[in-house]
Design an enzyme around this catalytic site. Structure first.
Site, mmCIF file in Angstrom:
data_model
loop_
_atom_site.group_PDB
_atom_site.id
_atom_site.type_symbol
_atom_site.label_atom_id
_atom_site.label_comp_id
_atom_site.label_asym_id
_atom_site.label_seq_id
_atom_site.Cartn_x
_atom_site.Cartn_y
_atom_site.Cartn_z
ATOM 1 N N LYS A 12 37.792 104.892 14.608
ATOM 2 C CA LYS A 12 37.614 103.230 15.038
ATOM 3 C C LYS A 12 36.393 103.148 15.273
ATOM 4 C CE LYS A 12 39.421 100.730 18.959
ATOM 5 N NZ LYS A 12 38.131 100.343 19.590
ATOM 6 N N LYS A 17 31.113 107.777 16.530
ATOM 7 C CA LYS A 17 30.677 108.513 15.047
ATOM 8 C C LYS A 17 29.245 108.943 15.191
ATOM 9 C CE LYS A 17 32.876 105.261 12.550
ATOM 10 N NZ LYS A 17 33.320 104.425 13.697
ATOM 11 N N LYS A 43 24.530 98.657 12.003
ATOM 12 C CA LYS A 43 23.803 98.917 13.453
ATOM 13 C C LYS A 43 22.590 99.776 13.200
ATOM 14 C CE LYS A 43 27.143 100.058 16.406
ATOM 15 N NZ LYS A 43 28.170 99.986 15.129
ATOM 16 N N ASP A 128 36.926 101.730 10.490
ATOM 17 C CA ASP A 128 38.411 101.975 9.888
ATOM 18 C C ASP A 128 37.991 102.195 8.329
ATOM 19 O OD1 ASP A 128 39.003 101.821 12.355
ATOM 20 O OD2 ASP A 128 40.645 100.092 11.949
#
Length: 264
Positions: A12, A17, A43, A128
């Site tokens: 998510k 991550k 980002k 996702d």
């Protein structure tokens, strides 16, 4: 000679991550492995903590400038020699991030000769697996292990379960679940039970520690800024587990009702 390990970390958005990927990369570099991290999130936050807070040009930004892009333009050396690449994203409101990943990775493979010399390549994939473009590293045969990062909250587990459905759809086995704690009640038990019920295993439980955020704000990985902290040891153990992990299984996604039962 060890086979090159090429992993993708799904989960998510906002679950951590990039933080996990950069700390695993640093831990593997500490062990002498040749590591490349390819940030696929618009980002561009996958590599920044390996480069002392420095933001590097993204492949898509350079391609939009119609430059003759070379390896030195897009591959930047960070902590302990980790090679850092950022794919970048589309202009807001224009284009498709997934399509951008495909274009950028094709360019990277074309100009980067050192990519074949790596022991470990980490694809830090955004969000996702619901967008076909985000599956590009797997579909293009660039990934040989897929991991899912989650916490014990319902929504990250819902996303993790959905990612399992995606992996089943593209006939790709899962190599493990990683829990990035949000200090939820019974969290480790919940994620361990989820891992078991989808047929996989819990690779690591990363505790929620303020030192992780503090190091990120300063532009460093925990391995570099706080190498003696307990959570640095957790990342080292996770890195060792990933580098020695050869197992993978086709996951079984849970029904939503069962997923809710797990988190109650």
């Amino acid at each position: 000679m060890m086979a090159q390990k090429r992993i993708a970390i799904y989960g998510k958005g906002g679950i951590g991550k990039s933080s996990t990927a950069s700390n695993v990369a640093a831990a593997c570099a500490d062990e002498g492995y040749k590591v490349m991290i390819i940030g696929c999130d618009p980002k561009s936050d996958s590599s920044i903590t390996l480069l002392g807070g420095k933001r590097i040009p993204t492949i898509l930004d350079l391609l939009r400038q119609k430059l003759d892009v070379t390896e030195k333009d897009i591959v930047h050396e960070g902590y302990k020699g980790v090679k850092c690449v950022e794919v970048g994203g589309p202009e807001p409101g224009i284009g498709c991030a997934g399509r951008g990943i495909i274009v950028a990775i094709q360019k990277l493979r074309k100009v980067c000769t050192s990519i074949d010399d790596m022991d470990l390549i980490i694809y830090d994939v955004p969000g996702d697996i619901v967008c076909g473009g985000f599956v590009a590293p797997i579909r293009k045969g660039l990934v040989n292990q897929a991991y899912i990062l989650t916490s014990g909250e319902y929504m990250p587990l819902y996303a993790a379960n959905n990612i399992c459905r995606g992996l089943i759809k593209i006939n790709t086995p899962l190599s493990g679940i990683i829990c990035n704690s949000r200090s939820v009640t019974r969290e480790e038990d919940i994620v361990k039970k989820f891992s078991e019920e989808i047929g996989s295993k819990l690779m690591a439980f990363i505790p929620k520690e303020q030192i992780v955020q503090d190091c990120e704000r300063d532009g460093f990985s925990v391995l570099e800024k706080a190498p003696d902290s307990p959570v640095a040891g957790v990342y080292r153990e996770l890195a060792h587990t990933i580098m020695s992990n050869e197992g993978s299984v086709m996951p079984s996604a849970l029904e939503d009702e069962r997923l809710r039962e797990l988190t109650r």
